[in-house]
Design an enzyme around this catalytic site. Structure first.
Site, PDB file in Angstrom:
ATOM      1  N   TYR A 139       1.016  -1.064  -0.056  1.00  0.00           N
ATOM      2  CA  TYR A 139       0.004   0.048  -0.074  1.00  0.00           C
ATOM      3  C   TYR A 139       0.842   1.250  -0.013  1.00  0.00           C
ATOM      4  O   TYR A 139       0.282   2.293  -0.216  1.00  0.00           O
ATOM      5  CB  TYR A 139      -1.203   0.122   1.197  1.00  0.00           C
ATOM      6  CG  TYR A 139      -2.146  -1.004   1.165  1.00  0.00           C
ATOM      7  CD1 TYR A 139      -2.289  -1.712   0.278  1.00  0.00           C
ATOM      8  CD2 TYR A 139      -2.862  -1.377   2.344  1.00  0.00           C
ATOM      9  CE1 TYR A 139      -3.079  -2.902   0.207  1.00  0.00           C
ATOM     10  CE2 TYR A 139      -3.760  -1.913   2.442  1.00  0.00           C
ATOM     11  CZ  TYR A 139      -4.023  -3.060   1.191  1.00  0.00           C
ATOM     12  OH  TYR A 139      -4.892  -3.939   1.097  1.00  0.00           O
ATOM     13  N   LYS A 178       3.294 -15.524   1.807  1.00  0.00           N
ATOM     14  CA  LYS A 178       3.400 -16.183   0.573  1.00  0.00           C
ATOM     15  C   LYS A 178       4.738 -16.234   0.272  1.00  0.00           C
ATOM     16  O   LYS A 178       5.310 -15.927  -0.821  1.00  0.00           O
ATOM     17  CB  LYS A 178       2.622 -15.249  -0.455  1.00  0.00           C
ATOM     18  CG  LYS A 178       2.299 -15.934  -1.661  1.00  0.00           C
ATOM     19  CD  LYS A 178       1.155 -16.918  -1.702  1.00  0.00           C
ATOM     20  CE  LYS A 178       0.851 -17.674  -2.970  1.00  0.00           C
ATOM     21  NZ  LYS A 178       0.361 -18.908  -2.810  1.00  0.00           N
ATOM     22  N   ASP A 217      -3.191 -18.004   0.978  1.00  0.00           N
ATOM     23  CA  ASP A 217      -4.395 -18.632   0.567  1.00  0.00           C
ATOM     24  C   ASP A 217      -4.686 -19.660   1.352  1.00  0.00           C
ATOM     25  O   ASP A 217      -6.049 -19.720   1.699  1.00  0.00           O
ATOM     26  CB  ASP A 217      -3.909 -19.285  -0.973  1.00  0.00           C
ATOM     27  CG  ASP A 217      -2.453 -20.074  -0.985  1.00  0.00           C
ATOM     28  OD1 ASP A 217      -1.807 -19.874  -0.032  1.00  0.00           O
ATOM     29  OD2 ASP A 217      -2.317 -20.345  -2.034  1.00  0.00           O
ATOM     30  N   ASP A 273      -5.187  -6.846   5.735  1.00  0.00           N
ATOM     31  CA  ASP A 273      -6.650  -6.143   5.415  1.00  0.00           C
ATOM     32  C   ASP A 273      -7.559  -7.273   5.010  1.00  0.00           C
ATOM     33  O   ASP A 273      -8.828  -7.301   5.421  1.00  0.00           O
ATOM     34  CB  ASP A 273      -6.134  -5.211   4.314  1.00  0.00           C
ATOM     35  CG  ASP A 273      -7.261  -4.212   3.918  1.00  0.00           C
ATOM     36  OD1 ASP A 273      -8.400  -4.292   4.807  1.00  0.00           O
ATOM     37  OD2 ASP A 273      -7.049  -3.533   3.123  1.00  0.00           O
ATOM     38  N   ASP A 316     -11.510  -8.854   7.233  1.00  0.00           N
ATOM     39  CA  ASP A 316     -12.819  -8.821   6.798  1.00  0.00           C
ATOM     40  C   ASP A 316     -13.521 -10.151   6.819  1.00  0.00           C
ATOM     41  O   ASP A 316     -14.628 -10.353   7.115  1.00  0.00           O
ATOM     42  CB  ASP A 316     -13.025  -8.126   5.118  1.00  0.00           C
ATOM     43  CG  ASP A 316     -13.012  -6.535   5.167  1.00  0.00           C
ATOM     44  OD1 ASP A 316     -12.324  -6.101   5.857  1.00  0.00           O
ATOM     45  OD2 ASP A 316     -13.436  -6.132   4.268  1.00  0.00           O
TER      46      ASP A 316
END
Ligand SMILES: NC(=O)C1=CN([C@@H]2O[C@H](COP(=O)(O)OP(=O)(O)OC[C@H]3O[C@@H](n4cnc5c(N)ncnc54)[C@H](O)[C@@H]3O)[C@@H](O)[C@H]2O)C=CC1
Ligand SMILES: CC(C)CC(=O)C(=O)O
Ligand SMILES: [Mg+2]
Length: 355
Positions: free
Chosen positions: A139, A188, A219, A243, A247
């Site tokens: 980001y 990852k 994943d 992030d 959610d």
């Protein structure tokens, strides 16, 4: 001397949920004598007024505050602005300015909501903490859009240095040491250099601690959060992965509207906000769930003002509301209570508990 809290309501449902959180804060006995609130314009609403989503007056106010309470920013009205002018860029800039490198997101299901989780919990519990690195990573990396070979191409760079990773891992170890001493590094590392560095740093850091660590590709983590949420204690991860997992965690506890967050810096200055966004689809309807923001106030009291008892009073009041089925539409549909009704109920509980 009073504490100074800077309040940034932001956009969409921001104003509605912050209103209830303030109501709950001042329902604590004696709080008006201890805290001064000062409101500042921030986000799309600030852009409309000052042509800047993070105006200098807001920056000054935030930097001289003891803590900052934020609703949420953004919305369709500002989606076509250039990236650097968008409310979301102002949010990243706020976090960077405050140097809040560590975003703590406690994920806990209330017992009485277990039957409403979209996953089958049976006797299992959901109680883990996400520690998300907040001011570096993809980001914040270099980005650009250019024409290459006659077509448009865009780039977002992910960068992490050892020190940026170390301080996040240190916080995760500290948090785990007060829980079950187990951290899961979500990354990852099978394809990303940055993730390989996260693993190296984490391995070195836990060697000197009593903390157990395991490693999980993001994943798989996205799947394990659904299949085996009870296996997690502290998840530590980079900005974007945190992030996304956040959610997903909101969904399994019953609603994204329930989860709070604390973002902390080395200096002690903290930023407190729910994990969700400005929810433009329900803004202005008095139906948003204010609990994530109310619980963020509890975290503000605990982490920034060291008022543990007051923080617990708010948490207990929220639990009472939930156990008594004072629930919003995102949890129980049409028969749900309004934002104001939920705020008032919790404020009343707080008043009774703090008397
Ligand atoms: N911290 C922040 O200020 C954040 C801002 N955003 C911005 O918010 C805007 C909307 O983004 P979305 O992707 O739609 O995410 P969102 O989190 O605002 O909404 C996603 C879904 O969850 C629901 N929801 C969220 N909070 C709720 C609450 N308290 N009570 C009941 N339902 C709730 C919404 O109605 C929507 O259906 C965008 O402009 C986005 O960039 C998104 C995430 C964080
Ligand atoms: C602008 C986004 C990075 C905000 C967000 O989704 C979050 O912090 O959870
Ligand atoms: Mg998010």
């Amino acid at each position: 001397m009073k504490y100074n809290i800077a309040v940034l309501r932001g956009d969409g449902i921001g104003s509605e949920i912050v209103e209830e959180a303030i109501k709950v804060l001042f329902a604590i006995k004696g709080m008006k004598e201890k805290i001064d609130l000062k409101e500042y314009s921030f986000g799309g609403c600030a852009y409309d007024k000052f042509s800047h989503a993070f105006p200098s007056e807001t920056k000054e106010g935030v930097m001289k505050a003891d803590a900052v309470l934020l609703g949420a920013v953004g919305g369709p009205k500002w989606n076509e602005l250039p990236l650097e002018k968008r409310p979301e860029s102002a949010l990243l800039s706020l976090r960077k300015t405050m140097e809040v490198f560590c975003n703590i997101r406690p994920v806990k299901i209330f017992d009485s909501l277990k039957n409403l989780s979209p996953i089958k919990l049976e006797n299992r519990n959901i109680d883990y903490v996400i520690v998300r690195e907040l001011i570096s990573g993809i980001y914040f990396g270099n980005k650009n859009t250019e024409t290459i070979g006659g077509e448009i191409a865009a780039k977002d760079e992910m960068f992490y240095s050892e020190s940026q990773i170390k301080r996040a891992i240190d916080k995760a170890i500290e948090i785990a040491s007060k829980r079950n001493n187990k951290i899961t590094l979500v990354d990852k590392a099978n394809v990303l250099e940055t993730s390989r560095l996260w693993r190296k740093v984490a391995k070195e850091k836990v060697r000197d601690s009593k903390t157990e660590i395991d490693y999980m590709y993001v994943d798989n983590a996205a799947m394990q959060v659904i299949l085996n949420p009870d296996k997690f204690d502290v998840i530590v991860t980079s900005n974007m992965f945190g992030d996304i997992i956040s959610d997903e965690s909101g969904a399994i506890v019953g609603s994204i509207g329930l989860l709070p967050s604390a973002s902390i810096s080395e200096s002690g200055l903290g930023l407190y906000e729910p994990i969700h966004g400005s929810a433009p689809d329900i803004a202005g309807k008095n139906i948003a769930n204010p609990i994530g923001t109310i619980l963020s106030v509890a975290l503000l009291l605990r982490y920034s003002l060291k008022m543990d008892i007051e923080a617990e009073i708010i948490e207990k009041a929220v639990e009472n509301a939930i156990n008594n089925k004072i629930l919003s539409k995102d949890i129980i549909g049409e028969s749900g209570f309004s934002t104001c009704e939920i705020g008032e109920y919790i404020a009343n509980e707080v008043k009774n508990l703090s008397n």
